[in-house]
Design an enzyme around this catalytic site. Structure first.
Site, short mmCIF file in Angstrom:
data_model
loop_
_atom_site.label_atom_id
_atom_site.label_comp_id
_atom_site.label_asym_id
_atom_site.label_seq_id
_atom_site.Cartn_x
_atom_site.Cartn_y
_atom_site.Cartn_z
N ASP A 50 -12.14 6.91 3.73
CA ASP A 50 -11.10 6.84 4.53
C ASP A 50 -10.79 5.41 4.42
OD1 ASP A 50 -8.66 7.44 6.15
OD2 ASP A 50 -9.99 7.55 8.19
N ASP A 61 -2.47 10.10 3.87
CA ASP A 61 -4.08 9.68 4.06
C ASP A 61 -4.64 10.83 4.90
OD1 ASP A 61 -6.29 8.50 4.10
OD2 ASP A 61 -5.73 6.81 5.70
N ASP A 103 1.51 6.22 5.64
CA ASP A 103 0.71 5.28 5.08
C ASP A 103 1.13 4.43 3.82
OD1 ASP A 103 -1.95 3.92 5.64
OD2 ASP A 103 -2.86 5.40 4.45
N LYS A 113 0.88 -1.36 -0.02
CA LYS A 113 0.10 -0.09 -0.07
C LYS A 113 0.86 1.15 0.03
CE LYS A 113 -3.16 2.64 3.10
NZ LYS A 113 -4.25 2.57 4.22
N LYS A 125 -10.02 12.85 8.42
CA LYS A 125 -9.62 12.34 9.65
C LYS A 125 -9.40 13.55 10.65
CE LYS A 125 -6.61 8.44 8.36
NZ LYS A 125 -7.23 7.38 8.90
N ARG A 141 -7.99 -0.43 0.87
CA ARG A 141 -8.69 -1.77 0.32
C ARG A 141 -8.73 -1.26 -1.16
NH1 ARG A 141 -12.58 -2.28 5.14
NH2 ARG A 141 -10.76 -1.38 6.17
N1 BES Z 1 -4.20 4.34 7.09
C1 BES Z 1 -5.47 4.11 7.63
C2 BES Z 1 -5.41 3.06 8.64
C3 BES Z 1 -4.14 3.28 9.92
C4 BES Z 1 -4.57 3.76 10.90
C5 BES Z 1 -2.94 3.16 9.60
C6 BES Z 1 -3.65 4.05 11.98
C7 BES Z 1 -1.89 3.68 10.93
C8 BES Z 1 -2.44 4.16 11.98
C9 BES Z 1 -6.69 3.53 6.89
O1 BES Z 1 -6.71 3.82 5.48
C10 BES Z 1 -7.95 3.94 7.53
O2 BES Z 1 -8.07 5.22 7.65
N2 BES Z 1 -8.95 2.87 7.97
C11 BES Z 1 -9.70 3.15 8.44
C12 BES Z 1 -10.71 2.30 7.97
C13 BES Z 1 -12.40 2.27 8.27
C14 BES Z 1 -12.88 3.63 7.85
C15 BES Z 1 -12.96 1.07 7.84
C16 BES Z 1 -9.80 3.18 9.99
O3 BES Z 1 -9.04 2.13 10.18
O4 BES Z 1 -10.47 3.91 10.64
ZN ZN Z 2 -4.76 4.64 4.88
ZN ZN Z 3 -7.60 5.90 5.12
#
Ligand code: BES
Ligand code: ZN
Ligand code: ZN
Length: 513
Positions: A360, A282, A300, A277, A289, A364
């Site tokens: 966010d 992000d 990220d 990835k 966020k 995936r």
């Molecule tokens: N890049 C983030 C995940 C992440 C969170 C990486 C903390 C490192 C530290 C990812 O893209 C994300 O935001 N995921 C969301 C998914 C949700 C919206 C289903 C999350 O984890 O809140």
């Molecule tokens: Zn991410």
């Molecule tokens: Zn994200």
């Protein structure tokens, strides 16, 4: 840092400092340590025996002793190895890293150390040498290129330009000439493994205004010995990668899909495809966020960094009879007038439609198209993706371990075992059929964020699984926790950790401690 190997007695080394690994307890000094202890008037053994000893030889504990002319070297750096019964590869790697950090404080340019007999006994000469080099190079790492030299040296007590380490040569002194070749082989491998871990750390630590998708493309293109093909936005569109394109469309920086390939000279034993990835920042997109969660989102692209560094290491290590492919979808996830909106429905490369209810959950979306492309392009025997995918994985496992899930227990266990050797922990999470319910959309084939607070990491894995051929051996590594360290250990300082580089290399090469 350069490594040299020489036959002789460590006590005779005449450089600035020598490092001595020490087991706790008074009876445990090997011949090398005894010679040094005697020269120092039994200081070391007295110290270990004392009730309130300043040095107890705990794993990674260090003590710097000036020798005042009693030995040719100006300083002896004692480093604890911990109890001999518990002496494993990770303790030894950590001890060397701690010793190198102590040497950095001394600002020495040249140090010598030996391979303690206890260490060689526990893991063999070649592995002990590999781990020595790993520990030394990992322990030397600091991210300071964005500080002015004077500020860096004020913060780190270093005098080199950019505040970088002054340590230039580490000489391994061994009494047995017939072991030098094995030592050299181990050092070469350990050095390359750790240098590439540090390279991945560097990319993760550097900020998103430098590390853009175009920067990653440039890094990939410059690796000698690898084939590199880069798909630009036009190709991404033409191939129908609607999910990847949707994530990228909010940013001023164009996306790329990088494809790297290492081909062995003979017939490969298998083909492995790695997918990383590469979200260089992000923000969450329109599902923005909160500031506190956004702060670190330059990290990220840690999965991309791991894949890129692994492939680069393979190109330098060579001697690998496996065809290895690296696929890196890279873009930013930004809000703008052009960005995707919650509720958008897109068609991925494999024809499945996705309702994007949360912008966010972008990882995936870029990975699903990269997984489709990787399988179509190379039909790999093993497919491994590595991604900072879910905050839920940090909640579940903390910074300690990555989550691993997938379709092949053999592959998953192979990666976990490699991680154990490499000093990186991976814990298996389930992909139960019941979790398919999380993917259900009222308006499309799939929804990208349907779990609503339950089993979020498995939900991410289930989504990716929809894009993996039924019979494919596939593993998904969620490194959201361990990709970034918030506290220091000797071998892993705060910041980007390079997590995954060592596990992937240990998996491919099958090194054992
Ligand atoms: N890049 C983030 C995940 C992440 C969170 C990486 C903390 C490192 C530290 C990812 O893209 C994300 O935001 N995921 C969301 C998914 C949700 C919206 C289903 C999350 O984890 O809140
Ligand atoms: Zn991410
Ligand atoms: Zn994200």
């Amino acid at each position: 840092m350069r490594f040299e190997v020489t036959t002789g007695q460590l006590a005779q080394f005449s450089g600035e400092a020598l490092v001595l690994g020490i087991l706790p307890g008074s009876q445990s000094l090997d011949d090398t340590a005894k010679a040094i202890d005697e020269a120092l008037g039994q200081y070391v053994s007295n110290c270990l025996n004392a009730e309130n000893a300043v040095f107890k030889a705990k794993p990674g504990e260090t003590l710097i002793l000036p020798t005042y002319g009693k030995l040719p070297a100006a300083h002896v750096v004692l480093v604890g190895l911990g109890k001999v019964e518990e002496l494993k590869s990770s303790q030894w790697r950590r001890a060397v890293a701690a010793a190198v950090r102590a040497c950095k404080k001394l600002k020495v340019k040249a140090v010598a150390m030996g391979l303690s007999e206890a260490v060689v006994g526990a893991m063999g000469i070649e592995a002990a040498s590999r781990l020595l080099a790993e520990g030394a190079v990992l322990g030397q790492y600091d991210f300071n290129i964005r500080k002015t030299p004077s500020k860096a040296s004020e913060d780190n007590g270093e005098s080199a330009p950019n505040g970088g380490s002054t340590l230039e040569v580490l000489t391994v002194v061994d009494a047995q000439a017939d072991r030098l070749e094995a030592i050299q082989r181990g050092l070469r491998v350990g050095q390359l493994v750790a240098e590439h871990t540090n390279l991945a750390r560097h990319w993760v630590n550097d900020s998103a205004n430098y590390v853009t998708p175009a920067f990653l493309k440039q890094q990939a293109e410059g690796i000698p010995g690898l084939q590199c093909e880069v798909l630009d936005l036009e190709r991404i569109k033409a191939l129908g990668m609607g999910a990847f394109q949707l994530v990228a469309q909010g940013s001023e920086h164009p996306p790329f899909l990088i494809h790297l390939c290492y081909k062995p000279s003979g017939v490969p034993a298998k083909k492995v495809a790695l997918v990383g990835k590469g979200i260089t920042f992000d923000s969450g997109g329109l599902s923005l966020k909160p500031a506190a969660s956004m702060e670190l989102m330059k990290m990220d692209m840690a999965g991309a960094a791991a894949v890129l560094a692994t492939l680069k290491a393979v190109s330098e290590l060579k001697d690998l009879n496996i065809e290895v492919h690296g696929f890196i979808p890279t873009c930013e996830n930004m809000p703008s007038g052009a960005s995707s909106k919650p509720g958008d429905i897109v068609t991925a490369m494999n024809g499945k439609t996705i309702e994007v209810n949360n912008t966010d959950a972008e990882g995936r979306l870029i990975l699903c198209d990269a997984l489709t492309y990787a399988q179509q392009q190379v039909d790999p025997d093993e497919l491994v993706d590595i991604a900072t995918l879910t905050g839920a994985c940090v909640t579940a496992l903390g910074k300690v371990a990555a989550g691993v899930m997938g379709t092949s227990d053999t592959l998953i266990q192979g990666i976990q075992a490699a991680g154990e050797q490499a000093g990186e922990k991976l814990w298996q999470l389930p992909l139960y059929d019941e979790y398919r319910a999380f993917l259900k959309s009222d308006v499309a084939d799939l929804i990208n964020s349907g779990a609503k607070g339950q089993a979020g990491s498995s939900a991410g894995g289930m989504f990716l699984k929809e894009f993996v051929d039924k019979k494919r051996a596939w593993a998904h590594l969620d490194i959201a926790g361990p990709a970034w360290a918030t506290s220091d250990t000797p071998e892993v300082p705060k910041g980007g950790t390079g997590f995954g580089v060592r596990t992937l290399l240990y998996y491919l090469y099958g090194w054992q401690a």
